[in-house]
Design a protein around this motif. Structure first.
Motif, PDB file in Angstrom:
ATOM      1  N   ALA A   7       9.019   7.337  -6.086  1.00  0.00           N
ATOM      2  CA  ALA A   7       9.150   6.102  -5.316  1.00  0.00           C
ATOM      3  C   ALA A   7      10.622   5.731  -5.208  1.00  0.00           C
ATOM      4  O   ALA A   7      11.435   6.104  -6.057  1.00  0.00           O
ATOM      5  CB  ALA A   7       8.372   4.983  -5.998  1.00  0.00           C
ATOM      6  N   SER A 113       3.028   1.214   7.740  1.00  0.00           N
ATOM      7  CA  SER A 113       2.745   1.463   6.334  1.00  0.00           C
ATOM      8  C   SER A 113       1.252   1.774   6.134  1.00  0.00           C
ATOM      9  O   SER A 113       0.730   2.699   6.747  1.00  0.00           O
ATOM     10  CB  SER A 113       3.208   0.273   5.496  1.00  0.00           C
ATOM     11  OG  SER A 113       3.364   0.617   4.149  1.00  0.00           O
ATOM     12  N   PRO A 139       3.044   6.391   4.244  1.00  0.00           N
ATOM     13  CA  PRO A 139       3.102   7.495   3.258  1.00  0.00           C
ATOM     14  C   PRO A 139       1.815   8.303   3.184  1.00  0.00           C
ATOM     15  O   PRO A 139       1.188   8.418   2.130  1.00  0.00           O
ATOM     16  CB  PRO A 139       3.373   6.744   1.954  1.00  0.00           C
ATOM     17  CG  PRO A 139       2.641   5.451   2.138  1.00  0.00           C
ATOM     18  CD  PRO A 139       2.795   5.100   3.607  1.00  0.00           C
ATOM     19  N   CYS A 144       0.039   7.099  -4.795  1.00  0.00           N
ATOM     20  CA  CYS A 144       0.438   5.740  -5.162  1.00  0.00           C
ATOM     21  C   CYS A 144       1.781   5.707  -5.889  1.00  0.00           C
ATOM     22  O   CYS A 144       2.562   4.769  -5.734  1.00  0.00           O
ATOM     23  CB  CYS A 144      -0.641   5.085  -6.026  1.00  0.00           C
ATOM     24  SG  CYS A 144      -2.152   4.668  -5.123  1.00  0.00           S
ATOM     25  N   HIS A 146       4.303   7.311  -5.291  1.00  0.00           N
ATOM     26  CA  HIS A 146       5.415   7.525  -4.367  1.00  0.00           C
ATOM     27  C   HIS A 146       5.749   6.260  -3.582  1.00  0.00           C
ATOM     28  O   HIS A 146       6.493   6.303  -2.611  1.00  0.00           O
ATOM     29  CB  HIS A 146       5.083   8.666  -3.402  1.00  0.00           C
ATOM     30  CG  HIS A 146       4.849   9.960  -4.104  1.00  0.00           C
ATOM     31  ND1 HIS A 146       3.785  10.782  -3.801  1.00  0.00           N
ATOM     32  CD2 HIS A 146       5.505  10.564  -5.127  1.00  0.00           C
ATOM     33  CE1 HIS A 146       3.814  11.852  -4.592  1.00  0.00           C
ATOM     34  NE2 HIS A 146       4.846  11.727  -5.403  1.00  0.00           N
ATOM     35  N   THR A 147       5.178   5.136  -4.009  1.00  0.00           N
ATOM     36  CA  THR A 147       5.463   3.857  -3.374  1.00  0.00           C
ATOM     37  C   THR A 147       5.718   2.797  -4.443  1.00  0.00           C
ATOM     38  O   THR A 147       5.422   3.004  -5.625  1.00  0.00           O
ATOM     39  CB  THR A 147       4.289   3.381  -2.488  1.00  0.00           C
ATOM     40  OG1 THR A 147       3.250   2.854  -3.327  1.00  0.00           O
ATOM     41  CG2 THR A 147       3.725   4.525  -1.646  1.00  0.00           C
ATOM     42  N   ASN A 148       6.234   1.667  -4.000  1.00  0.00           N
ATOM     43  CA  ASN A 148       6.443   0.532  -4.900  1.00  0.00           C
ATOM     44  C   ASN A 148       5.455  -0.596  -4.612  1.00  0.00           C
ATOM     45  O   ASN A 148       5.724  -1.758  -4.901  1.00  0.00           O
ATOM     46  CB  ASN A 148       7.873  -0.004  -4.739  1.00  0.00           C
ATOM     47  CG  ASN A 148       8.909   0.922  -5.352  1.00  0.00           C
ATOM     48  OD1 ASN A 148       8.702   1.488  -6.426  1.00  0.00           O
ATOM     49  ND2 ASN A 148      10.029   1.111  -4.666  1.00  0.00           N
ATOM     50  N   ASP A 187      14.312   3.690   3.156  1.00  0.00           N
ATOM     51  CA  ASP A 187      13.126   2.868   2.925  1.00  0.00           C
ATOM     52  C   ASP A 187      13.082   2.485   1.448  1.00  0.00           C
ATOM     53  O   ASP A 187      13.138   3.347   0.568  1.00  0.00           O
ATOM     54  CB  ASP A 187      11.883   3.683   3.306  1.00  0.00           C
ATOM     55  CG  ASP A 187      10.609   2.852   3.366  1.00  0.00           C
ATOM     56  OD1 ASP A 187      10.364   2.074   2.432  1.00  0.00           O
ATOM     57  OD2 ASP A 187       9.849   3.017   4.333  1.00  0.00           O
ATOM     58  N   VAL A 190       8.524   2.880   0.255  1.00  0.00           N
ATOM     59  CA  VAL A 190       7.819   4.153   0.124  1.00  0.00           C
ATOM     60  C   VAL A 190       8.822   5.308   0.192  1.00  0.00           C
ATOM     61  O   VAL A 190       9.859   5.206   0.838  1.00  0.00           O
ATOM     62  CB  VAL A 190       6.741   4.335   1.224  1.00  0.00           C
ATOM     63  CG1 VAL A 190       5.757   3.186   1.212  1.00  0.00           C
ATOM     64  CG2 VAL A 190       7.368   4.490   2.598  1.00  0.00           C
ATOM     65  N   CYS A 195       6.266  10.377   4.221  1.00  0.00           N
ATOM     66  CA  CYS A 195       5.994   9.945   5.592  1.00  0.00           C
ATOM     67  C   CYS A 195       6.204  11.056   6.607  1.00  0.00           C
ATOM     68  O   CYS A 195       6.229  10.797   7.817  1.00  0.00           O
ATOM     69  CB  CYS A 195       6.903   8.770   5.966  1.00  0.00           C
ATOM     70  SG  CYS A 195       6.817   7.352   4.856  1.00  0.00           S
ATOM     71  N   HIS A 212      12.081  -0.877   5.072  1.00  0.00           N
ATOM     72  CA  HIS A 212      10.636  -0.728   5.284  1.00  0.00           C
ATOM     73  C   HIS A 212      10.083  -1.951   6.007  1.00  0.00           C
ATOM     74  O   HIS A 212       9.349  -1.824   6.993  1.00  0.00           O
ATOM     75  CB  HIS A 212       9.930  -0.542   3.943  1.00  0.00           C
ATOM     76  CG  HIS A 212       8.465  -0.265   4.077  1.00  0.00           C
ATOM     77  ND1 HIS A 212       7.976   0.991   4.332  1.00  0.00           N
ATOM     78  CD2 HIS A 212       7.380  -1.092   3.998  1.00  0.00           C
ATOM     79  CE1 HIS A 212       6.649   0.944   4.412  1.00  0.00           C
ATOM     80  NE2 HIS A 212       6.265  -0.309   4.205  1.00  0.00           N
TER      81      HIS A 212
END
Length: 246
Positions: A7, A113, A139, A144, A146-148, A187, A190, A195, A212
């Protein structure tokens, strides 16, 4: 499948509000008279997690001003899948089918998103309804971690969605319609790598320099979206400035 990326750093996420505000201001100074206008086909917009029609309004208004019948997804704030994932996607697909029946033309779907995940899966279920899919910072090729946004999703929906390996693999597959993924390496929410589409005749990745949050009102994004929407039906060609990420 293993992923070497993570992330975005929390420091980059912390800059999101300020960057998004500056991008919003810059959109107000954009000369939209040079953007290509369209043929009036319907466009449905899907908001990101925690967002609603208000957040999508700048992009919806831009699409409308360019001559399209642009509308919000009509389900309020996106708090994540409501109930079973497959049932939720079926419900959203029914909504798009109703729009097509009412307007008498195939639709373009634009998803920001998490909203892009919905758009892609609707196109996978009913490709005959969909002219093309455009995603903004979606994404679909990640997990999960790989995101905040995991904490926000749990706060909004009360739980984390159950995504098994088979579903994750399916989400990463390109829908059977022309598909454009717009992403930003800066970004803060993510991982940009999550993406990116695999190369294909009807799939492309277009890089922009944006936060983002600001993707929905960034002038560079609007220019790409306008160009994509103006593609003739059944005559889609890759974006002239698109390039594969490295």
């Amino acid at each position: 499948m293993s992923h070497a990326y993570k992330a975005p750093p929390l420091a980059l996420m912390g800059l999101e509000p300020m960057r998004a505000m500056l991008e919003y201001v810059s959109a107000g100074f954009m000369d939209r008279s040079r953007l290509p206008t369209g043929d009036g086909h319907p466009v449905v917009l899907f908001p990101g997690l925690g967002a609603d029609a208000l957040a999508m309004e700048p992009l919806r208004r831009c699409c409308s001003d360019l001559g399209y019948e642009a509308c919000d997804w009509g389900r309020g704030c996106n708090t994540g899948p409501r109930g079973d994932m497959e049932g939720w996607l079926d419900l959203l697909t029914e909504g798009v089918a109703a729009t097509v029946a009412q307007r008498g033309r195939r639709v373009s779907l634009i998803g920001w998103s998490l909203g892009g995940i919905y758009a892609r899966e609707i196109a996978r279920r009913r490709p005959e309804l969909v002219r093309q899919v455009i995603t903004l910072g979606t994404p679909f090729a990640g997990r999960c971690e790989h995101t905040n946004v995991g904490v926000l999703l749990q706060m909004l929906s009360g739980r984390m969605p159950a995504l098994d390996a088979a579903l994750l693999a399916r989400l990463a597959l390109t829908p059977p319609v022309p598909t454009t993924s717009i992403y930003s390496r800066s970004d803060g929410v993510v991982a940009w790598q999550a993406c990116c589409e695999a190369p294909g005749p009807n799939a492309e990745n277009v890089e922009v320099q944006a936060s983002h949050v600001g993707l929905v009102w960034h002038p560079q994004v609007w220019a790409v979206v306008a160009d994509r929407l103006a593609q003739p039906e059944d005559g889609w060609q890759p974006y002239a400035q698109a390039k594969q990420p490295s």
